[in-house]
Design a protein around this motif. Structure first.
Motif, PDB file in Angstrom:
ATOM      1  N   THR A 188       0.813  -1.217   0.000  1.00 17.98           N
ATOM      2  CA  THR A 188       0.000   0.000   0.000  1.00 17.98           C
ATOM      3  C   THR A 188       0.846   1.266   0.000  1.00 17.98           C
ATOM      4  OG1 THR A 188      -1.880  -1.058   1.092  1.00 17.98           O
ATOM      5  CG2 THR A 188      -1.701   1.337   1.307  1.00 17.98           C
ATOM      6  N   THR A 189       1.845   1.325   0.880  1.00 19.93           N
ATOM      7  CA  THR A 189       2.650   2.540   1.029  1.00 19.93           C
ATOM      8  C   THR A 189       4.119   2.235   0.778  1.00 19.93           C
ATOM      9  OG1 THR A 189       1.107   3.391   2.699  1.00 19.93           O
ATOM     10  CG2 THR A 189       3.274   4.437   2.554  1.00 19.93           C
ATOM     11  N   ILE A 190       4.678   2.915  -0.218  1.00 16.79           N
ATOM     12  CA  ILE A 190       6.107   2.777  -0.518  1.00 16.79           C
ATOM     13  C   ILE A 190       6.685   4.174  -0.687  1.00 16.79           C
ATOM     14  CG2 ILE A 190       7.857   1.760  -1.994  1.00 16.79           C
ATOM     15  CD1 ILE A 190       5.740  -0.107  -3.098  1.00 16.79           C
ATOM     16  N   ASP A 191       7.676   4.508   0.126  1.00  9.98           N
ATOM     17  CA  ASP A 191       8.369   5.793   0.010  1.00  9.98           C
ATOM     18  C   ASP A 191       9.818   5.544  -0.382  1.00  9.98           C
ATOM     19  OD1 ASP A 191       6.227   7.535   0.863  1.00  9.98           O
ATOM     20  OD2 ASP A 191       6.529   6.733   2.883  1.00  9.98           O
ATOM     21  N   GLY A 192      10.312   6.365  -1.300  1.00  5.98           N
ATOM     22  CA  GLY A 192      11.721   6.282  -1.642  1.00  5.98           C
ATOM     23  C   GLY A 192      12.032   5.567  -2.940  1.00  5.98           C
ATOM     24  N   LEU A 193      11.000   5.100  -3.638  1.00  9.98           N
ATOM     25  CA  LEU A 193      11.223   4.475  -4.932  1.00  9.98           C
ATOM     26  C   LEU A 193      10.814   5.422  -6.054  1.00  9.98           C
ATOM     27  CD1 LEU A 193      10.000   0.760  -4.647  1.00  9.98           C
ATOM     28  CD2 LEU A 193      12.329   1.632  -4.528  1.00  9.98           C
ATOM     29  N   PRO A 194      11.572   5.451  -7.137  1.00  9.82           N
ATOM     30  CA  PRO A 194      11.161   6.257  -8.303  1.00  9.82           C
ATOM     31  C   PRO A 194       9.856   5.710  -8.869  1.00  9.82           C
ATOM     32  CG  PRO A 194      13.472   5.576  -8.471  1.00  9.82           C
ATOM     33  CD  PRO A 194      12.865   4.790  -7.347  1.00  9.82           C
ATOM     34  N   GLU A 195       9.198   6.523  -9.688  1.00  6.26           N
ATOM     35  CA  GLU A 195       7.981   6.061 -10.353  1.00  6.26           C
ATOM     36  C   GLU A 195       8.297   4.831 -11.198  1.00  6.26           C
ATOM     37  OE1 GLU A 195       4.858   7.072 -10.103  1.00  6.26           O
ATOM     38  OE2 GLU A 195       5.402   8.543  -8.569  1.00  6.26           O
ATOM     39  N   ASN A 196       7.388   3.878 -11.166  1.00  9.12           N
ATOM     40  CA  ASN A 196       7.597   2.639 -11.915  1.00  9.12           C
ATOM     41  C   ASN A 196       6.563   2.539 -13.033  1.00  9.12           C
ATOM     42  OD1 ASN A 196       8.926   0.185 -12.420  1.00  9.12           O
ATOM     43  ND2 ASN A 196       7.336  -0.954 -11.341  1.00  9.12           N
ATOM     44  N   GLU A 197       6.972   2.969 -14.216  1.00  8.18           N
ATOM     45  CA  GLU A 197       6.064   2.985 -15.365  1.00  8.18           C
ATOM     46  C   GLU A 197       6.584   2.056 -16.461  1.00  8.18           C
ATOM     47  OE1 GLU A 197       6.066   7.051 -16.479  1.00  8.18           O
ATOM     48  OE2 GLU A 197       4.770   7.693 -14.818  1.00  8.18           O
ATOM     49  N   ALA A 198       5.661   1.598 -17.289  1.00 11.96           N
ATOM     50  CA  ALA A 198       6.025   0.692 -18.379  1.00 11.96           C
ATOM     51  C   ALA A 198       6.955   1.389 -19.374  1.00 11.96           C
ATOM     52  CB  ALA A 198       4.775   0.205 -19.085  1.00 11.96           C
ATOM     53  N   VAL A 199       7.923   0.639 -19.878  1.00  3.83           N
ATOM     54  CA  VAL A 199       8.875   1.140 -20.866  1.00  3.83           C
ATOM     55  C   VAL A 199       8.717   0.319 -22.147  1.00  3.83           C
ATOM     56  CG1 VAL A 199      11.312   1.396 -21.461  1.00  3.83           C
ATOM     57  CG2 VAL A 199      10.526   1.906 -19.128  1.00  3.83           C
ATOM     58  N   ALA A 200       8.487   1.019 -23.252  1.00  4.59           N
ATOM     59  CA  ALA A 200       8.322   0.333 -24.537  1.00  4.59           C
ATOM     60  C   ALA A 200       9.692   0.049 -25.162  1.00  4.59           C
ATOM     61  CB  ALA A 200       7.475   1.186 -25.475  1.00  4.59           C
ATOM     62  N   VAL A 201       9.947  -1.216 -25.477  1.00  3.50           N
ATOM     63  CA  VAL A 201      11.165  -1.630 -26.183  1.00  3.50           C
ATOM     64  C   VAL A 201      10.707  -2.413 -27.414  1.00  3.50           C
ATOM     65  CG1 VAL A 201      13.360  -2.860 -26.021  1.00  3.50           C
ATOM     66  CG2 VAL A 201      12.390  -1.778 -23.981  1.00  3.50           C
ATOM     67  N   PRO A 202      10.514  -1.726 -28.553  1.00  2.00           N
ATOM     68  CA  PRO A 202       9.930  -2.365 -29.747  1.00  2.00           C
ATOM     69  C   PRO A 202      10.754  -3.536 -30.281  1.00  2.00           C
ATOM     70  CG  PRO A 202       9.880   0.019 -29.938  1.00  2.00           C
ATOM     71  CD  PRO A 202      10.728  -0.292 -28.758  1.00  2.00           C
ATOM     72  N   ASP A 203      12.070  -3.437 -30.212  1.00  2.00           N
ATOM     73  CA  ASP A 203      12.902  -4.507 -30.731  1.00  2.00           C
ATOM     74  C   ASP A 203      12.859  -5.702 -29.768  1.00  2.00           C
ATOM     75  OD1 ASP A 203      15.396  -6.126 -31.159  1.00  2.00           O
ATOM     76  OD2 ASP A 203      15.703  -4.651 -32.739  1.00  2.00           O
ATOM     77  N   GLU A 204      12.305  -6.806 -30.245  1.00  2.00           N
ATOM     78  CA  GLU A 204      12.120  -7.964 -29.383  1.00  2.00           C
ATOM     79  C   GLU A 204      13.439  -8.570 -28.925  1.00  2.00           C
ATOM     80  OE1 GLU A 204       9.581 -10.809 -31.183  1.00  2.00           O
ATOM     81  OE2 GLU A 204       7.855  -9.448 -31.319  1.00  2.00           O
ATOM     82  N   ARG A 205      14.443  -8.575 -29.809  1.00  2.00           N
ATOM     83  CA  ARG A 205      15.736  -9.135 -29.415  1.00  2.00           C
ATOM     84  C   ARG A 205      16.401  -8.282 -28.345  1.00  2.00           C
ATOM     85  NH1 ARG A 205      18.970 -10.115 -34.877  1.00  2.00           N
ATOM     86  NH2 ARG A 205      18.161  -7.989 -35.233  1.00  2.00           N
ATOM     87  N   LEU A 206      16.262  -6.953 -28.478  1.00  2.00           N
ATOM     88  CA  LEU A 206      16.808  -6.060 -27.453  1.00  2.00           C
ATOM     89  C   LEU A 206      16.093  -6.265 -26.127  1.00  2.00           C
ATOM     90  CD1 LEU A 206      18.556  -3.743 -26.450  1.00  2.00           C
ATOM     91  CD2 LEU A 206      16.860  -2.139 -27.413  1.00  2.00           C
ATOM     92  N   ALA A 207      14.756  -6.323 -26.185  1.00  2.00           N
ATOM     93  CA  ALA A 207      13.980  -6.531 -24.965  1.00  2.00           C
ATOM     94  C   ALA A 207      14.340  -7.864 -24.302  1.00  2.00           C
ATOM     95  CB  ALA A 207      12.490  -6.486 -25.286  1.00  2.00           C
ATOM     96  N   SER A 208      14.534  -8.899 -25.120  1.00  2.00           N
ATOM     97  CA  SER A 208      14.902 -10.206 -24.593  1.00  2.00           C
ATOM     98  C   SER A 208      16.258 -10.167 -23.904  1.00  2.00           C
ATOM     99  CB  SER A 208      14.917 -11.234 -25.729  1.00  2.00           C
ATOM    100  OG  SER A 208      15.356 -12.495 -25.249  1.00  2.00           O
ATOM    101  N   GLN A 209      17.227  -9.466 -24.526  1.00  2.10           N
ATOM    102  CA  GLN A 209      18.566  -9.390 -23.937  1.00  2.10           C
ATOM    103  C   GLN A 209      18.555  -8.604 -22.627  1.00  2.10           C
ATOM    104  OE1 GLN A 209      21.122 -11.134 -25.083  1.00  2.10           O
ATOM    105  NE2 GLN A 209      22.321 -10.448 -23.310  1.00  2.10           N
ATOM    106  N   ILE A 210      17.717  -7.591 -22.580  1.00  2.00           N
ATOM    107  CA  ILE A 210      17.592  -6.809 -21.340  1.00  2.00           C
ATOM    108  C   ILE A 210      17.062  -7.699 -20.220  1.00  2.00           C
ATOM    109  CG2 ILE A 210      16.305  -4.961 -20.203  1.00  2.00           C
ATOM    110  CD1 ILE A 210      16.442  -3.415 -22.858  1.00  2.00           C
ATOM    111  N   ARG A 211      16.050  -8.500 -20.533  1.00  3.99           N
ATOM    112  CA  ARG A 211      15.479  -9.394 -19.514  1.00  3.99           C
ATOM    113  C   ARG A 211      16.500 -10.436 -19.061  1.00  3.99           C
ATOM    114  NH1 ARG A 211      10.934  -8.792 -23.144  1.00  3.99           N
ATOM    115  NH2 ARG A 211       9.234  -7.641 -22.099  1.00  3.99           N
ATOM    116  N   ILE A 212      17.252 -10.968 -20.022  1.00  4.43           N
ATOM    117  CA  ILE A 212      18.284 -11.947 -19.681  1.00  4.43           C
ATOM    118  C   ILE A 212      19.323 -11.319 -18.756  1.00  4.43           C
ATOM    119  CG2 ILE A 212      20.216 -13.279 -20.616  1.00  4.43           C
ATOM    120  CD1 ILE A 212      18.497 -13.778 -23.119  1.00  4.43           C
TER     121      ILE A 212
END
Length: 301
Positions: free
Chosen positions: A249-273
């Motif tokens: 419910t309450t979290i202080d001290g963390l930056p905003e956590n919003e979705a980030v679009a990474v259109p290139d699937e291979r790039l997105a996959s490597q980031i996750r890895i």
């Protein structure tokens, strides 16, 4: 001959009687307990003595005896009015105490209260205490507040208090080493570790995986939900706690956590890895902030 045997039997009987008499001398008279209860309790600090008398409904000139102290269940001697209170001697008799607060006082020694194992709520914020070894047997404790006790660096004596639900350690510089103690508090639903020098959130992630620090943690709903304060920390990797943020419910001290679009699937996959997360995890700003390096050249070096 008969006289000799008779004398021997008489001597034997006398020995047995003497032995029984000696044992009787060692029996503790139950009345002694009553005498002990009526014994006056020495409380050297006048502020503490006055506060106890007030809490117990005693007159200013009344003595405080051991039996009186058994009736002491709660005591609040915190704030400006008690700034000069420095000695907790006498409280060792208050074995039924469950609530104790002495924040903003001059107390530095916790030894007088080391045996008060029924305490559930303990707060001594803004004091000069440096050692909490005396609290190692506080197994009933559920709320602990050492806010701004900046001289305290070692919290390891608290490791056995596994029933803690709320712990406030703002500006207590225990650092990443102290997180090994926090690891034991699997019933936590609230933690304030603001400005504690912690940089690694791995332990918090492990606790959340076990059901702690979440809105679903027992007791959290009644307290308004899980509460996490991470302000003032230099965190490089948020990935241990990101999967659980929607259940806090309450979290202080963390930056905003919003979705980030990474259109290139291979790039997105490597980031996750690189981040070590599942391929179906949605990438967000906190994940990207946790990305310290990324190899895209396909080489081994």
């Amino acid at each position: 001959m008969k006289t000799t045997i008779k004398n021997f039997l008489m001597l034997f009987a006398l020995v047995i009687l003497a032995s029984c008499s000696s044992d009787d001398d060692q029996i503790i008279d139950p009345v002694d307990d009553d005498v002990a209860q009526e014994e006056e309790v020495a409380i050297p600090d006048p502020l503490l003595s006055a506060a106890i008398k007030s809490e117990l409904g005693l007159d200013e000139n009344d003595d405080i005896n051991a039996e009186d102290m058994l009736d002491l269940k709660e005591l609040d001697v915190s704030g400006l009015a008690f700034a000069e209170l420095s000695d907790l001697t006498g409280l060792e008799y208050a074995i039924n105490l469950t609530y104790l607060r002495f924040g903003e006082t001059a107390v530095t020694d916790l030894d007088p209260i080391s045996d008060l194992e029924n305490i559930e709520y303990l707060r001594f914020n803004n004091t000069a205490i440096t050692d909490v070894s005396a609290l190692s047997n506080y197994t009933s404790l559920t709320y602990f507040n050492a806010n701004t006790v900046t001289g305290l660096t070692d919290i390891s004596p608290l490791a056995g208090i596994t029933g803690l639900q709320e712990i406030i350690l703002r500006e207590v510089p225990f650092g990443n080493e102290g997180m090994e103690t926090i690891r034991n508090f699997t019933s936590l639903y609230r933690i304030n570790m603001r400005d504690t020098g912690v940089t690694d959130l791995s332990v918090l992630g492990e606790l959340m995986a076990e059901g702690a620090l979440l809105d679903s943690t027992p007791g959290a709903a009644d307290a308004g939900g899980a509460d996490l304060d991470l302000r003032g920390l230099s965190i490089a990797n948020y990935t241990p706690v990101i999967p659980y943020l929607d259940n806090i419910t309450t979290i202080d001290g963390l930056p905003e956590n919003e979705a980030v679009a990474v259109p290139d699937e291979r790039l997105a996959s490597q980031i996750r890895i690189t981040l070590g997360v599942d391929q179906d995890i949605e990438l967000t700003t906190l994940y990207m902030l946790s990305l310290s390096e990324l190899n895209l050249d396909g080489g081994d070096d």
